[in-house]
Every structure is written in structure tokens, then in C-alpha cells.
Enzyme design. Sequence first.
Site, mmCIF file in Angstrom:
data_model
loop_
_atom_site.group_PDB
_atom_site.id
_atom_site.type_symbol
_atom_site.label_atom_id
_atom_site.label_comp_id
_atom_site.label_asym_id
_atom_site.label_seq_id
_atom_site.Cartn_x
_atom_site.Cartn_y
_atom_site.Cartn_z
ATOM 1 N N ASP A 125 4.746 -19.847 -1.006
ATOM 2 C CA ASP A 125 4.639 -20.807 0.100
ATOM 3 C C ASP A 125 4.291 -19.987 1.335
ATOM 4 O O ASP A 125 5.107 -19.212 1.839
ATOM 5 C CB ASP A 125 5.983 -21.532 0.294
ATOM 6 C CG ASP A 125 5.928 -22.505 1.467
ATOM 7 O OD1 ASP A 125 4.909 -22.521 2.194
ATOM 8 O OD2 ASP A 125 6.918 -23.246 1.656
ATOM 9 N N SER A 158 -12.011 -23.186 11.631
ATOM 10 C CA SER A 158 -12.792 -24.386 11.285
ATOM 11 C C SER A 158 -13.738 -24.695 12.431
ATOM 12 O O SER A 158 -13.511 -24.245 13.568
ATOM 13 C CB SER A 158 -11.825 -25.559 11.098
ATOM 14 O OG SER A 158 -12.518 -26.778 10.995
ATOM 15 N N TYR A 192 -4.129 -30.577 13.396
ATOM 16 C CA TYR A 192 -5.001 -29.666 12.646
ATOM 17 C C TYR A 192 -5.931 -28.890 13.568
ATOM 18 O O TYR A 192 -6.032 -27.658 13.496
ATOM 19 C CB TYR A 192 -5.814 -30.483 11.637
ATOM 20 C CG TYR A 192 -6.778 -29.673 10.818
ATOM 21 C CD1 TYR A 192 -6.337 -28.905 9.750
ATOM 22 C CD2 TYR A 192 -8.141 -29.676 11.112
ATOM 23 C CE1 TYR A 192 -7.228 -28.159 8.988
ATOM 24 C CE2 TYR A 192 -9.037 -28.935 10.353
ATOM 25 C CZ TYR A 192 -8.574 -28.180 9.296
ATOM 26 O OH TYR A 192 -9.460 -27.445 8.547
ATOM 27 N N LYS A 246 -6.259 -24.776 14.374
ATOM 28 C CA LYS A 246 -7.463 -23.984 14.081
ATOM 29 C C LYS A 246 -7.967 -23.257 15.332
ATOM 30 O O LYS A 246 -8.553 -22.168 15.236
ATOM 31 C CB LYS A 246 -8.538 -24.879 13.454
ATOM 32 C CG LYS A 246 -8.135 -25.421 12.086
ATOM 33 C CD LYS A 246 -7.951 -24.296 11.054
ATOM 34 C CE LYS A 246 -7.342 -24.728 9.758
ATOM 35 N NZ LYS A 246 -7.187 -23.648 8.785
HETATM 36 N N1 LIG Z 1 -12.668 -28.655 3.534
HETATM 37 C C1 LIG Z 1 -13.161 -28.523 4.750
HETATM 38 O O1 LIG Z 1 -14.073 -29.287 5.144
HETATM 39 C C2 LIG Z 1 -12.671 -27.441 5.688
HETATM 40 C C3 LIG Z 1 -13.343 -27.292 6.899
HETATM 41 C C4 LIG Z 1 -12.920 -26.310 7.779
HETATM 42 C C5 LIG Z 1 -11.852 -25.484 7.444
HETATM 43 N N2 LIG Z 1 -11.222 -25.641 6.267
HETATM 44 C C6 LIG Z 1 -10.083 -24.743 5.997
HETATM 45 O O2 LIG Z 1 -10.292 -24.027 4.797
HETATM 46 C C7 LIG Z 1 -9.036 -23.781 4.159
HETATM 47 C C8 LIG Z 1 -9.090 -24.315 2.723
HETATM 48 O O3 LIG Z 1 -9.370 -25.706 2.781
HETATM 49 P P1 LIG Z 1 -9.718 -26.584 1.493
HETATM 50 O O4 LIG Z 1 -10.610 -27.664 1.954
HETATM 51 O O5 LIG Z 1 -10.123 -25.721 0.364
HETATM 52 O O6 LIG Z 1 -8.266 -27.240 1.219
HETATM 53 P P2 LIG Z 1 -7.613 -27.829 -0.111
HETATM 54 O O7 LIG Z 1 -6.571 -28.782 0.337
HETATM 55 O O8 LIG Z 1 -8.655 -28.317 -1.047
HETATM 56 O O9 LIG Z 1 -6.906 -26.542 -0.750
HETATM 57 C C9 LIG Z 1 -5.859 -25.909 -0.063
HETATM 58 C C10 LIG Z 1 -5.036 -25.070 -1.023
HETATM 59 O O10 LIG Z 1 -3.960 -24.513 -0.252
HETATM 60 C C11 LIG Z 1 -2.751 -24.671 -0.973
HETATM 61 N N3 LIG Z 1 -1.617 -24.750 -0.057
HETATM 62 C C12 LIG Z 1 -1.306 -25.752 0.807
HETATM 63 N N4 LIG Z 1 -0.163 -25.496 1.438
HETATM 64 C C13 LIG Z 1 0.268 -24.300 0.967
HETATM 65 C C14 LIG Z 1 1.410 -23.506 1.225
HETATM 66 N N5 LIG Z 1 2.353 -23.885 2.100
HETATM 67 N N6 LIG Z 1 1.533 -22.329 0.585
HETATM 68 C C15 LIG Z 1 0.589 -21.932 -0.308
HETATM 69 N N7 LIG Z 1 -0.497 -22.642 -0.602
HETATM 70 C C16 LIG Z 1 -0.656 -23.816 0.020
HETATM 71 C C17 LIG Z 1 -2.928 -25.947 -1.780
HETATM 72 O O11 LIG Z 1 -2.051 -25.971 -2.905
HETATM 73 C C18 LIG Z 1 -4.402 -25.869 -2.165
HETATM 74 O O12 LIG Z 1 -4.579 -25.191 -3.383
HETATM 75 C C19 LIG Z 1 -7.974 -24.482 5.005
HETATM 76 O O13 LIG Z 1 -7.369 -23.560 5.884
HETATM 77 C C20 LIG Z 1 -8.784 -25.494 5.786
HETATM 78 O O14 LIG Z 1 -8.167 -25.831 7.007
HETATM 79 C C21 LIG Z 1 -11.589 -26.611 5.369
#
Ligand SMILES: NC(=O)c1ccc[n+]([C@@H]2O[C@H](COP(=O)([O-])OP(=O)(O)OC[C@H]3O[C@@H](n4cnc5c(N)ncnc54)[C@H](O)[C@@H]3O)[C@@H](O)[C@H]2O)c1
Length: 256
Positions: free
Chosen positions: A59, A139, A152, A156
Site C-alpha cells: 500500500d 498529469s 486529484y 498532481k
Molecule cells: N489514465 C489516465 O488518463 C491518466 C492521466 C494522467 C495521469 N495518470 C496517472 O497515472 C498513474 C496510473 O494511472 P492508471 O490510469 O494506470 O490508473 P489505474 O487505476 O488503471 O491503475 C492504478 C493502479 O494503482 C494501484 N493502486 C491504487 N492505490 C494503491 C495503493 N494505495 N497502493 C498500491 N497500489 C495502488 C491499483 O491497484 C492499480 O493497479 C496514476 O498516478 C494516474 O494519476 C493517469
Amino acid sequence: MTNKVAFVTGAAQGIGAAIARRLSKDGFSIAVADLNITGAQQIAQEINQTGQAVALKVDVADRQQVFDAVDKTQKLLGDLNVMVNNAGIGPTTPLESITPEQFAQVYKINVGSVYWGIQAAVKAFKSQGHGGKIINASSQAGQVGSPNLGLYSGTKFAIRGITQVAAKDLAKDGITVNAYCPGIVKTPMLKDIAHKKAQVQGKDDAWMMDQYAKNITLGRLSNPEDVAACVSYLAGPDSDYMTGQALLIDGGMVFN
Ligand SMILES: NC(=O)c1ccc[n+]([C@@H]2O[C@H](COP(=O)([O-])OP(=O)(O)OC[C@H]3O[C@@H](n4cnc5c(N)ncnc54)[C@H](O)[C@@H]3O)[C@@H](O)[C@H]2O)c1
């Protein structure tokens, strides 16, 4: 590149899984770290067909768990060279509805994890007698405020600030610290955000995806692999002369 080790959080799915796969192709051994251990094990198993990976349950909001997982990585894979603080959550939180509990949860996971990840990585790099690279997930919502994502978006922006401070504080130890700023990436997180945004407008998810694409210069949503390619650059030697930066990899949404 051989015998290099990368620790990737949130690597059980989405962007983190794509980063884990890409850094493995680049020659890194990978610690696939996630709260979802079943998903992490699946990704590690897949990587182990061609490379080397271990799955670790962690976590990222819990400082001790992050330190323990990094310790375990050093024991199992023999080193630590790159720390990717990728895990995060993106709940839809209209400003007037934000509760103290939501605030604590989102900041603990998105921002706390970056502090703990930096600390654990620095300890590991020093114990191995070398520098390293720390890479944080910001992000496009950390560059421009994003409607309905009050918590959020704030986290970021914070991550870009922490990245700059860490770059300045850690340069003397041979450590670079950078961030990546994805746009709209097709992952489970995005699907959840898009679904809620569409509901507010009384529309369906496909309509929301079209709206997103209209605001992207390259005219398409991002695949996780687009972001992983940027992280590959930040993890490899070609970015050695870069620190404190937050690279936009968003298909042309934000222009600085
Ligand atoms: N998807 C997008 O459009 C986007 C855009 C900009 C930034 N991001 C950033 O990229 C990163 C990944 O995003 P994503 O879209 O792949 O998200 P996602 O929700 O698909 O995957 C996130 C992963 O993080 C894990 N997770 C969540 N809380 C956790 C914790 N407390 N401890 C350990 N693991 C934990 C989840 O189990 C999951 O496997 C994030 O930081 C997100 O903010 C995503």
C-alpha cells in the site's frame, strides 16, 4: 543495460503495467508493486517469460510498507536503480462535495506515496553506493486545473512541486528526479472518470471519449504504451542531463 532494477508502483494494470513491460524490454529487472497482488503476480508472471520480475504487495500510502517492499526488492533482485512512483487514484470530487475523509485518502495515496517512494529509493541507492533515477506520475491535470477533479488535480500539481524540490535536494547524491504528465490514457482509471463525467452530462461513455479526443491535437486518446515510452526515456541513460522536469506526454493537450 543489464543488472539494473526498477521498482514500479501501481503496476498491476493500466499505465504501471505498461511501464513494467517496457522497462523489462529495456533490460531492467522489475519489482511489480501494487495493492492488488493478484494483478501484480499476473504481470510479473508475464514478464518472467522473457525477463525477470517479482510481484510485491504494497500500500503506497503506508511508509513502512513502501520501505519494506524496496528492501525486499534489493534482496530478491540485488539492487535498485529506478523508482517509478506511478500508483494513484482519481476519484471525481466536485469542489463543494469534498469531505475531510476524501481529502485524507486522496492526498495520502497520491502525494504521500511520492514522499515515501522518494525516501525509500534514496535509502536504497545510498546502501548500494550509487545514484539513481526517481520518476513520479503527475498529469496534464497537474498542469491545468481539471473540472470536477478538485482533489486529484491538486495532488498532481503537488507532485510537480515535490519533483522540483527533490531534484534540487538530491542532485548532490547523483539522483535525478523527473515526472511524466499523461493526457487521457485508456486505463481502468480513465474509464471510471469518463463514465462519471458522461453521467453528469446525461450522455454515454462513448460520447465522453469523443469529447476527450476533440481536445487532443493528435486526435486520439493515449494508449498506456505511449506513456511507458516516455518513462523508458526518463529511466534510461539518454535522460541523464535532465532533472526536475515534468514531461507532457498528452498528444498535444497542454502547450507550455
Ligand atoms: N489514465 C489516465 O488518463 C491518466 C492521466 C494522467 C495521469 N495518470 C496517472 O497515472 C498513474 C496510473 O494511472 P492508471 O490510469 O494506470 O490508473 P489505474 O487505476 O488503471 O491503475 C492504478 C493502479 O494503482 C494501484 N493502486 C491504487 N492505490 C494503491 C495503493 N494505495 N497502493 C498500491 N497500489 C495502488 C491499483 O491497484 C492499480 O493497479 C496514476 O498516478 C494516474 O494519476 C493517469
